[in-house]
Enzyme design. Structure first.
Site, short mmCIF file in Angstrom:
data_model
loop_
_atom_site.label_atom_id
_atom_site.label_comp_id
_atom_site.label_asym_id
_atom_site.label_seq_id
_atom_site.Cartn_x
_atom_site.Cartn_y
_atom_site.Cartn_z
N ILE A 622 33.91 32.06 48.50
CA ILE A 622 34.38 32.97 47.45
C ILE A 622 35.52 32.37 46.64
CG2 ILE A 622 33.65 35.04 48.66
CD1 ILE A 622 36.47 35.40 49.67
N ALA A 624 38.52 28.68 46.22
CA ALA A 624 39.10 27.43 46.70
C ALA A 624 40.61 27.58 46.76
CB ALA A 624 38.71 26.25 45.81
N GLY A 625 41.20 27.04 47.80
CA GLY A 625 42.64 27.12 47.97
C GLY A 625 43.27 25.75 47.96
N GLU A 626 44.55 25.71 48.34
CA GLU A 626 45.28 24.45 48.29
C GLU A 626 44.72 23.42 49.26
OE1 GLU A 626 49.32 24.89 49.39
OE2 GLU A 626 49.75 22.77 49.33
N PHE A 627 44.26 23.90 50.45
CA PHE A 627 43.84 22.97 51.47
C PHE A 627 42.33 22.90 51.65
CE2 PHE A 627 47.99 21.98 53.04
CZ PHE A 627 48.74 23.11 52.78
N GLU A 629 38.41 25.44 51.16
CA GLU A 629 37.68 26.57 50.61
C GLU A 629 38.06 27.88 51.28
OE1 GLU A 629 33.70 25.21 51.28
OE2 GLU A 629 33.48 24.56 49.20
N VAL A 630 37.86 28.97 50.55
CA VAL A 630 38.06 30.32 51.06
C VAL A 630 36.69 30.98 51.11
CG1 VAL A 630 39.23 32.52 50.77
CG2 VAL A 630 40.36 30.42 50.06
N LYS A 648 39.85 30.93 55.66
CA LYS A 648 40.37 29.75 54.96
C LYS A 648 40.03 28.53 55.81
CE LYS A 648 44.28 31.87 52.50
NZ LYS A 648 45.73 31.80 52.26
N ASP A 741 57.27 33.81 46.57
CA ASP A 741 56.25 33.72 45.52
C ASP A 741 55.57 35.07 45.34
OD1 ASP A 741 53.19 31.88 44.91
OD2 ASP A 741 54.74 32.54 43.52
#
Length: 805
Positions: A622, A624-627, A629-630, A648, A741
């Site tokens: 669903i 993509a993240g920093e490290f 896929e999500v 994650k 953040d």
């Protein structure tokens, strides 16, 4: 910017970008004949470039006339399914200050426009020469202009526009009063060319519609390679450069990497590779061979074998030779056998032995297996020691014993195991034990006994010995007597006294073993009735038990009556307890930074629950993240119902630092327990890929959710969502945790419009190099908002900082 895009922008591209030209006037050999409006504006001129090649240019210089509005439109340019194009313009512009006696309308810039169309339908009057329907790309200004005393200085500018959706487009250039020359125009698009990475082929892929777009290109494993992670894909960025691939392939068994990890070539004869992976082919182990290429296992040579538990990398071995130096020691009907290891173990260490007993009949000249009553200790098969004791043999009988040496591949050999044999003859032996002794009759001073002869007399029974003694005195003062037959009468015994009796038989070889001890008594009368003094404790005990039972019945009745009276009140109190909100006392629980641990993995083990990978099922990617896929998936823990979760994953090829930073978010989330904080279900660290499993929020991030549903919520609903965010942030404040953040993109919304604070990975990410005061300010200092949603910056009434929603 999304964390994944930020990460990709910092990574080195795998392959340089490729540019595909759609139009280039530099190579025109005839007039361009573009459309100009008015006709007195732009003028097509032939010229030469720096290499003295003929070129077609357009120029305009009506600077002495005011209110100039000169348009120049190119021919129709098919876009070839490209979403974004680039325009490279080479031009010269004269410095207005070098032109004397001109009005103030002189310009040194011009405008670039485009117009999309499904066909080449433009005319001299259509579309209208104005900004709408033309779409303005940019105002182009030169880096250098020239005067009359100088040669023209060529400027080069590149602009891009998109997304394009129709069959093609026109370029248009607007002059508002400049003295300039448009030397050449090149229209092109960027694409990522076909490449091979991680043993996977990725096809040629055009860039996306936006400069920040990432276009996914699915990969296919090269021949003789298999996927190690799914899905296999590569991202093409807006500059036509491939980013680091997701997933990988590795060479199959029997194949090794070649051509700088772009091919999988077969193992040569004499070599093999047993498993899929990045390893290389190895020479065949000892006593094995591979006559053809692409071998995943080397077959054993004749007479050599592998056991079922041996790996393909193991050498082939053979059966052992026979045991050596067999020594036998006979003691009547017992035997001890000892031997030494075989001279040749067959190349293995898992040596063990079998002892086969055979009873021989010399008169018939044959031997047969021993009866089951022959006892070989500790056992007769699978021996690891080199010594056994054999008992219960028959006297004066010839036996043959085979000692076999076997190992892990003996069952693979078509031949019988190698063995050494020894022949022995047993000696005269005493009789076996007498079976159970029976009491036939008894008087006050005598006992009549009877028994059966031993099962193995091993000769003629000469007589029997009866040993007896009072049970309370022991064997020290035992009496003996003999009998010629299998019965006897013992006289002179004490009245009413119990005795222990044993019997054994005697042959010429001596006495056998005694029978098992038997208890008999000379008194066969019943005991006299007990006096009332002896029965008094029993009477008192019965009365006490009855009284205790009556008291227990009364107590239970009272308790039941009270429950019946107070039933409604108890039910109401229970409901109050169900709806009573928990009270969190400030300072009772404080957040612990996982990076204060000497080993950050210890923080993961302390605050995050390890989940077995078999309980997690990934269904759909669903985001993509920093490290990595999500994904959306399902979690089924033992004893619990299946739930939908967000997963994650950590991308393949991570470093130790990336793994630590990735799992630090789980160490943080695992310390929080609040309805407005995203809940951590657990982590998967003992298998690949490494995962963080959290609850699934159906409506996603708050910023996109509000955009999609703008104007559909009541004020009460919006305030409720805000209060949820405030409650979560107040909980974090009470925990002494600084989020760093807080923004609408980091607030997740579930199907019940409950907002939950998420994304705790930035807490440490920005600590070492934080330049934005928004992220480094105290939790109770107002924070700047960068959102542009219908609900902008709102102060909440719960002693919280400014929250961006």
């Amino acid at each position: 910017m999304d964390y994944f895009l930020l990460l990709c922008s910092l990574l080195l591209p795998v392959v340089s970008a490729v540019e595909e030209t759609l139009m280039d006037t530099k190579w025109a050999t005839t007039e361009l004949a573009w459309t100009a409006h008015p006709e007195t504006g732009w003028e097509e001129v032939s010229g030469y470039d720096d290499a003295m090649n003929p070129i077609r240019t357009y120029q305009v210089c009506n600077v002495r006339e005011v209110n100039q509005n000169n348009w120049l439109r190119s021919d129709f340019i098919p876009r070839k399914d490209v979403l974004r194009v680039y325009v490279e313009m080479k031009f010269t512009v004269r410095d207005c200050n070098s032109i004397p006696n001109i009005p103030g309308s002189c310009k040194e810039t011009f405008n670039l426009f485009y117009y999309e169309s499904d066909s080449d339908s433009a005319t001299a009057t259509s579309p209208f020469w104005m900004e709408n329907p033309y779409v303005k790309v940019d105002t182009i200004a030169p880096d250098e202009s020239f005067s009359m005393l100088e040669s023209g200085r060529v400027n080069t500018k590149v602009r891009s526009f998109g997304p394009l959706s129709k069959a093609g487009f026109y370029l248009a250039f607007q002059d508002l009063g400049a003295c300039m020359s448009l030397i050449s125009v090149r229209v092109f698009y960027k694409k990522c060319s076909t490449t091979i990475a991680n043993f996977a082929v990725f096809p040629e892929t055009a860039t996306g519609a936006e400069a920040t777009s990432l276009v996914i290109a699915p990969g296919t494993c090269v021949p003789n390679a298999l996927e190690v992670s799914v899905p296999l894909k590569l991202y093409c960025n807006g500059d036509g450069e491939w980013m680091v691939p997701v997933g990988a392939c590795t060479c199959s068994s029997g194949f090794e990497p070649a051509m700088k990890d772009t091919q999988c070539q077969a193992c040569s004869p004499g070599t093999f590779k047993s498993k899929q992976g990045d390893g290389f082919c190895s020479p065949c182990p000892a006593n094995s061979r591979a006559s053809s290429g692409a071998s995943s296992v080397c077959s054993c040579r004749n007479g050599f074998y592998r056991s079922d538990s041996d790996s393909p990398e193991s050498s082939c071995t053979t059966v052992p030779s026979s045991p050596r130096s067999v020594i036998s020691s006979v003691n009547e009907t017992s035997l001890v056998l000892e031997w030494s290891d075989p001279r040749d173990l067959g190349g293995r260490e898992d040596i063990f032995y079998n002892v086969i007993c055979k009873k021989c009949l010399p008169e018939r000249g044959m031997c047969s297996r021993c009866d089951d009553n022959v006892d070989i200790s500790p056992r007769h098969l699978g021996l690891t020691q080199r010594r056994v004791a054999v008992r219960n043999l028959q006297a004066h009988t010839q036996y043959s014993f085979e000692i076999q040496a076997v190992n892990g591949v003996s069952n693979k050999s078509p031949y019988s195991p190698q063995f050494s044999a020894v022949n022995i003859t047993t000696n005269q032996a005493a009789p076996s034990a007498v079976p159970t002794v029976h009491l036939m009759a008894a008087t006050a001073s005598t006992m009549s006994l009877s028994w059966l002869p031993p099962e193995k007399p091993n000769g003629i029974i000469l007589d029997y010995e009866i040993k007896y003694h009072e049970k309370d005195q022991g064997e020290a003062i035992a009496h003996t007597m003999t009998a010629q037959r299998s019965n006897a009468r013992i006289e002179g015994l004490k009245t009413g006294t119990p005795y222990v009796v044993q019997v054994r038989a005697r042959t010429v070889a001596g006495y056998g073993r005694y029978s098992s001890p038997a208890d008999f008594s000379t008194n066969l009368q019943t005991d006299p009735p007990k006096s009332w003094q002896e029965q008094l404790p029993l009477i008192v005990g019965s009365a006490t038990a009855t009284l205790v039972f009556i008291i227990a019945v009364v107590v239970i009745a009272i308790v039941c009556l009270r429950k019946q009276r107070n039933g409604s009140e108890s039910e109401y109190t229970e409901k109050l307890q169900q709806y009573k909100s928990p009270i969190v006392t400030p300072g009772m629980k404080v957040y612990i930074d996982p990076f204060t641990y000497e080993d950050p993995n210890e923080a993961v083990r302390e605050f995050a629950k390890e989940i077995d990978v078999s309980c997690v099922k990934i269904e759909e990617v669903i985001g993509a993240g920093e490290f990595g896929e999500v994904c959306r998936g399902r979690l089924k823990l033992p004893g619990r119902r299946e739930i939908i979760v967000a997963i994650k994953t950590l991308k393949v090829g991570y470093t130790d630092r990336q793994r630590r930073d990735f799992l630090s978010e789980a160490s943080i989330m695992g310390q929080f327990d609040h309805p407005n904080i995203i809940r951590l279900e657990g982590v998967v660290t003992k298998s690949r890929p490494v995962m963080i499993v959290t609850e699934f929020m159906e409506n996603g991030a708050l910023d996109s959710f509000l955009r999609l549903n703008d104007g559909q919520f009541t004020v009460i609903q919006l305030v409720g969502m805000l209060r949820g965010i405030a409650a979560g942030m107040k909980y974090l404040s009470d925990m002494n945790y600084v989020h760093r953040d807080l923004a609408a993109r980091n607030i997740l919304v579930n199907s019940n419009l409950v907002c939950k604070v998420s994304d705790f990975g930035l807490s440490r990410f920005l600590e070492d190099d934080a330049t934005d005061p928004t992220y480094t300010s105290s939790l109770h200092a107002p924070m700047c908002c960068a959102s542009t949603f219908p609900l902008d910056c709102v102060f909440l009434t719960l002693s919280l900082p400014l929250v961006c929603v």
